[in-house]
Write an enzyme that holds these catalytic residues in place. Structure first.
Site, PDB file in Angstrom:
ATOM      1  N   GLN A   1       0.859  -1.197   0.000  1.00 52.95           N
ATOM      2  CA  GLN A   1       0.000   0.000   0.000  1.00 52.95           C
ATOM      3  C   GLN A   1       0.889   1.239   0.000  1.00 52.95           C
ATOM      4  O   GLN A   1       1.852   1.320   0.788  1.00 52.95           O
ATOM      5  CB  GLN A   1      -0.889   0.001   1.248  1.00 52.95           C
ATOM      6  CG  GLN A   1      -1.399   1.404   1.585  1.00 52.95           C
ATOM      7  CD  GLN A   1      -2.851   1.451   2.032  1.00 52.95           C
ATOM      8  OE1 GLN A   1      -3.702   0.808   1.445  1.00 52.95           O
ATOM      9  NE2 GLN A   1      -3.087   2.226   3.062  1.00 52.95           N
TER      10      GLN A   1
ATOM     11  N   HIS B   1       1.900  12.374   1.288  1.00 54.12           N
ATOM     12  CA  HIS B   1       0.814  12.015   2.209  1.00 54.12           C
ATOM     13  C   HIS B   1       0.931  12.842   3.502  1.00 54.12           C
ATOM     14  O   HIS B   1       1.126  12.295   4.591  1.00 54.12           O
ATOM     15  CB  HIS B   1       0.939  10.514   2.515  1.00 54.12           C
ATOM     16  CG  HIS B   1      -0.265   9.884   3.128  1.00 54.12           C
ATOM     17  ND1 HIS B   1      -0.757  10.241   4.374  1.00 54.12           N
ATOM     18  CD2 HIS B   1      -1.081   8.890   2.689  1.00 54.12           C
ATOM     19  CE1 HIS B   1      -1.810   9.501   4.651  1.00 54.12           C
ATOM     20  NE2 HIS B   1      -2.032   8.699   3.663  1.00 54.12           N
TER      21      HIS B   1
ATOM     22  N   GLU C   1      -3.332  15.660   0.851  1.00 57.36           N
ATOM     23  CA  GLU C   1      -2.242  15.016   0.111  1.00 57.36           C
ATOM     24  C   GLU C   1      -2.227  15.443  -1.354  1.00 57.36           C
ATOM     25  O   GLU C   1      -3.158  15.163  -2.096  1.00 57.36           O
ATOM     26  CB  GLU C   1      -2.414  13.507   0.225  1.00 57.36           C
ATOM     27  CG  GLU C   1      -2.586  13.012   1.657  1.00 57.36           C
ATOM     28  CD  GLU C   1      -3.153  11.609   1.735  1.00 57.36           C
ATOM     29  OE1 GLU C   1      -2.888  10.802   0.819  1.00 57.36           O
ATOM     30  OE2 GLU C   1      -3.869  11.320   2.720  1.00 57.36           O
TER      31      GLU C   1
HETATM   32  O1  TA6 Z   1      -4.507   8.582   2.002  1.00 61.02           O
HETATM   33  C1  TA6 Z   1      -5.543   7.975   2.721  1.00 61.02           C
HETATM   34  C2  TA6 Z   1      -5.211   6.496   2.945  1.00 61.02           C
HETATM   35  O2  TA6 Z   1      -5.151   5.808   1.715  1.00 61.02           O
HETATM   36  C3  TA6 Z   1      -6.263   5.928   3.898  1.00 61.02           C
HETATM   37  O3  TA6 Z   1      -7.164   5.077   3.216  1.00 61.02           O
HETATM   38  C4  TA6 Z   1      -5.416   5.193   4.950  1.00 61.02           C
HETATM   39  O4  TA6 Z   1      -5.143   3.863   4.538  1.00 61.02           O
HETATM   40  C5  TA6 Z   1      -4.166   6.081   4.961  1.00 61.02           C
HETATM   41  O5  TA6 Z   1      -3.935   6.356   3.586  1.00 61.02           O
HETATM   42  C6  TA6 Z   1      -2.983   5.518   5.718  1.00 61.02           C
HETATM   43  O6  TA6 Z   1      -2.371   4.520   4.988  1.00 61.02           O
HETATM   44  P1  TA6 Z   1      -1.037   3.810   5.630  1.00 61.02           P
HETATM   45  O7  TA6 Z   1      -0.604   2.805   4.590  1.00 61.02           O
HETATM   46  O8  TA6 Z   1      -0.019   4.891   5.838  1.00 61.02           O
HETATM   47  O9  TA6 Z   1      -1.494   3.208   6.933  1.00 61.02           O
END
Ligand code: TA6
Length: 277
Positions: free
Chosen positions: A78, A153, A253
């Site tokens: 992610q 982010h 972001e």
């Molecule tokens: O930018 C928002 C997001 O995609 C949320 O859905 C949440 O998952 C956040 O990022 C944090 O993601 P992480 O991988 O840093 O825990």
């Protein structure tokens, strides 16, 4: 003035201090985890549970989501892998007494090519002054075309999420990740529940208004902006976050996400730039 420092576990960061501001930037992920203007509270929020472990993403500051934003690409972690990789500090320039510029760089490695088969150069240029400027430049050093989504982010420190208003996104379409549907933003954004939205077609500054200050976020090389606050229930499930942390921050972001993705042919570059002031 700047110093290369490390925590007891060897986690390295650069500490910058000038007449206008101060900052701390981890070599891992070129991750800004502190930015303060003279006589002000930190602009960035950092989780109290941040323990700066190598290869573990820092919760707070400005994580780099690269070469993917989000988790649509199941072949990559992610938000991609840049935020847990070690950048090289190429240069620190003290432009004047109130402005310091750093350049950090990441190149593909055997490990990165195992999960993402591209040769690349990723350069992060950070200017620490009365304003914070971040420039993330991707260069495709491979022979094949590169698909890219990315984001700064940024976790903004706020007095209380219930006192926050976000302006500048009115009349923009957004994808609501909570219900997988598209909507149009009518009014200014206030927070009374979890918000996880990707705004598209953004070409003006976004303004974060809080009880104690107003912050402008202006980007180039980007037309998408993500707004996120986990609110009560999701905050309890988030790693590296205390149960009430949702009250202390909002993520705004600057991104190239969803329809705003970038495709780089061999040798091409793209720069994502954000000015926070
Ligand atoms: O930018 C928002 C997001 O995609 C949320 O859905 C949440 O998952 C956040 O990022 C944090 O993601 P992480 O991988 O840093 O825990």
């Amino acid at each position: 003035m700047y110093k290369l420092k490390s925590f007891a576990n060897g986690f390295e960061y650069i500490e910058v201090q000038n007449t206008a501001s101060s900052a701390k930037i981890a070599l891992q992920g070129a991750h800004i985890f502190e930015y303060k203007r003279e006589r002000e509270e930190d602009i960035l929020w950092l989780s109290q549970e941040s323990d700066f472990q190598k290869t573990k993403a820092i919760r707070g500051g400005v994580p780099l989501c690269w070469p993917r934003f989000g988790s649509l690409d199941k072949s990559l972690p992610q938000h991609g892998f840049a935020r847990t990789m070690l950048f090289e500090l190429l240069e620190v320039k003290e432009i004047h007494e109130g402005k310091t510029q750093l350049i950090l760089e990441l190149r593909d490695t055997k490990e990165s090519r195992e999960i993402w088969d591209f040769s690349f150069k990723l350069q992060m240029k950070i200017t620490i002054a009365k304003s914070l400027t971040m420039q993330l430049t991707t260069t495709n050093l491979d022979t094949k075309e590169m698909f890219l989504t990315q984001a700064f982010h940024t976790y903004f420190n706020v007095s209380d999420i219930s006192d926050v208003t976000i302006k500048g996104l009115q009349n923009r379409h957004y994808f609501d990740a909570l219900v997988d549907e598209e909507f149009t933003q009518n009014a200014e954004i206030r927070f009374t529940q979890e918000v996880d939205r990707v705004y598209q077609g953004v070409n003006a500054a976004v303004v974060l208004e809080d009880k104690r200050r107003s912050i402008s976020i202006k980007s180039s090389g980007s037309s998408s902006v993500v707004v996120w606050n986990p609110w009560i229930e999701k905050c309890k499930r988030m790693s590296g976050m205390q149960a009430l942390a949702y009250k202390e921050f909002v993520c705004i972001e600057s991104a190239n996400a969803f329809d705003d993705f970038k495709s780089l042919k061999a040798g091409e570059s793209h720069r994502l730039e954000t000015l926070i002031c």
